[in-house]
Design an enzyme around this catalytic site. Structure first.
Site, PDB file in Angstrom:
ATOM      1  N   TYR A  61       0.735  -1.398   0.203  1.00 33.88           N
ATOM      2  CA  TYR A  61       0.474  -0.308   0.091  1.00 33.88           C
ATOM      3  C   TYR A  61       0.993   1.052  -0.568  1.00 33.88           C
ATOM      4  O   TYR A  61       1.517   1.107   0.181  1.00 33.88           O
ATOM      5  CB  TYR A  61      -0.861  -0.216   0.972  1.00 33.88           C
ATOM      6  CG  TYR A  61      -1.422   1.415   0.963  1.00 33.88           C
ATOM      7  CD1 TYR A  61      -3.614   1.185   1.007  1.00 33.88           C
ATOM      8  CD2 TYR A  61      -1.046   2.390   1.936  1.00 33.88           C
ATOM      9  CE1 TYR A  61      -3.240   2.611   1.080  1.00 33.88           C
ATOM     10  CE2 TYR A  61      -2.343   3.311   2.171  1.00 33.88           C
ATOM     11  CZ  TYR A  61      -3.226   3.786   1.099  1.00 33.88           C
ATOM     12  OH  TYR A  61      -3.817   4.929   1.287  1.00 33.88           O
ATOM     13  N   GLU A  94      -3.656   7.473  -3.960  1.00 28.43           N
ATOM     14  CA  GLU A  94      -3.421   5.952  -3.371  1.00 28.43           C
ATOM     15  C   GLU A  94      -3.410   4.702  -3.916  1.00 28.43           C
ATOM     16  O   GLU A  94      -4.514   4.404  -5.173  1.00 28.43           O
ATOM     17  CB  GLU A  94      -4.878   5.973  -2.421  1.00 28.43           C
ATOM     18  CG  GLU A  94      -5.555   4.356  -1.417  1.00 28.43           C
ATOM     19  CD  GLU A  94      -6.130   5.070  -0.678  1.00 28.43           C
ATOM     20  OE1 GLU A  94      -6.388   4.434   0.668  1.00 28.43           O
ATOM     21  OE2 GLU A  94      -7.433   5.183  -1.108  1.00 28.43           O
TER      22      GLU A  94
END
Length: 449
Positions: free
Chosen positions: A151, A241
């Site tokens: 991530y 993101e």
């Protein structure tokens, strides 16, 4: 994580693209674009992504799978088909036609067409979009075999007063869940915007992701972080993101899924991006309000609010709830609104089927009460008044405003103060709601009721 506190989780929560029960004061309009557009922007900044193509028809989706992602005579390669809707949790969503999931694996000929047919033109219901959101495009992407899922995000963070890089070796799942259960595996790096992202920060973050220095994957990740930051600054992003950020067995590092938000105030600099805004994914009331520079956010209550000033708007919604009602919107006409803007604001409230009563609460400082009164009266003349209106006016030119209202020929309920206005608005909204349930018409007459 750099500290025992869940700094990253708080930062993510502040910047999450979820509709709140009540809007933040002075809410900023940020542009959220579809995944395929995010990928195109990343490619233009030398950020590696899997090959992907967007389709608007089932036939186009099948053509992409068989001729673009696969070549005749070669072994068939799997692909992923994704519904293009501006909502998280697509994979766990359900379309209103009963088809489950907005993300599927395509492993054979005919499947791309089948899945696209079930998705296109339908509404996908997710946790973030419980009322459903239209799917007008699908994105087909080559399947990536991942050695590692990570991530990575960059967002504007109030606490550090600048960009913040957030990373975790636990990618491919909800980062909010990771923050709740394993906050120690979320790492943050505040970035000095005057200096930019530094090499030592990139190397430290790559190490936090579990990558070994000196390997191709480590070096590729450092390069990707730099390019991602250049994109973040160059495109006026408020959030980038990536989840998951994938490492392949060959050491490549690819962005397999991404969400990118852009600062609405930078539209003049990012015209090529903003012209790709998908209005079909937004509340049509908010889109219409934005055309007139009105700060409007739709809610799910029964009392439409028109107020000047974000703080007073929040206080108005609070007292409505205190009196047992529920606001249908946040609407701040601002201090410099003209009669046309006020008229449009009134039309938005009057056309909302959920609104059973309208509460106008104006404290005239910069905003003159007579301007508000004229805007409402003009709207009433053009479209009529179908719903009871409760008005509380105070401040600049209030007496002129009251004179205009009294002589306009339309009956409106005048309130002495905010508490009185909220009590009356909740009362008439409740009467109108109950009458509608039993299919009985009701008419509100008289000033000062």
């Amino acid at each position: 994580m750099l500290a025992a506190t869940s700094t990253a989780a708080k930062a993510l929560a502040r910047n999450a693209n979820h509709r709140m029960a009540l809007p933040a004061v002075g809410a900023v309009r940020n542009l959220n674009v579809h995944e395929y557009i995010s990928m195109e922007v990343m490619n233009s900044h030398k950020i590696a992504t899997p090959a992907g193509y967007v389709a608007e028809t089932p036939e186009e989706a099948e053509h992409i799978f068989t001729t673009e992602l696969n070549k005749p005579g070669e072994p068939l390669k799997d692909a992923v088909i994704k519904a293009q809707v501006l909502s998280g949790g697509r994979g766990l969503g359900t379309f209103k036609n009963g088809f489950k999931g907005g993300v599927h694996m395509v492993t054979k000929e005919g499947q791309a067409k089948e899945y696209a047919q079930a998705m296109l033109g339908e509404e996908l219901v997710t946790k973030q979009a419980p009322n459903g959101i239209a799917c007008n495009k699908v994105f087909l992407m080559e399947r990536v075999y991942m050695r590692r899922e990570m991530y990575l995000s960059i967002l504007m963070d109030r606490a550090s007063q600048g960009p913040l890089m957030v990373a975790s070796p636990r990618g491919g799942t909800s980062i909010e869940d990771v923050a709740a259960t394993n906050p120690e595996v979320i790492f943050t790096e505040p970035i000095d915007i005057t200096k930019g992202l530094q090499l030592d920060q990139c190397k430290r973050m790559a190490g936090n992701l579990g990558l070994e220095e000196g390997t191709p994957a480590f070096d590729n990740t450092v390069t990707l972080m730099n390019n991602l930051y250049d994109m973040f600054i160059g495109c006026d992003c408020t959030q980038v993101e990536v989840n998951p950020l994938a490492e392949t067995p060959e050491g490549e590092v690819l962005v397999c899924d991404a969400k990118v938000n852009f600062d609405g105030n930078a539209e003049f600099r990012q015209a090529s991006i903003f012209e790709r805004r998908d209005y079909t994914q937004e509340d049509p009331r908010e889109v219409e309000a934005a055309k007139y520079d009105l700060n409007y956010i739709g809610l799910d209550g029964t009392i439409g609010c028109m107020v000047n000033g974000a703080g007073l708007a929040m206080a108005t919604m609070d007292i409505i709830q205190l009196k047992g009602g529920s606001p249908a919107n946040f609407l701040d006409v601002g201090g410099g609104a003209n009669e046309e803007q006020v008229q449009k604001a009134f039309e938005l409230l009057n056309s909302d089927d959920n609104v059973k009563a309208i509460l106008v609460n104006i404290f005239g400082g910069i905003m003159r009460c007579d301007v508000i009164a004229n805007g409402i009266i003009n709207a009433a003349k053009e479209i009529g008044i179908q719903k009871p209106i409760v008005i509380r006016l105070q401040g600049t030119n209030v007496e002129q405003a009251k004179t205009l209202i009294e002589g306009c020929g339309f009956k409106m309920i005048i309130a002495n103060d905010l508490e009185d206005a909220a009590t009356k608005a909740v009362g008439v909204a409740d009467i109108a709601t109950q009458a509608a349930k039993i299919n009985v018409g009701v008419k509100f007459d008289g000033l000062g009721i």
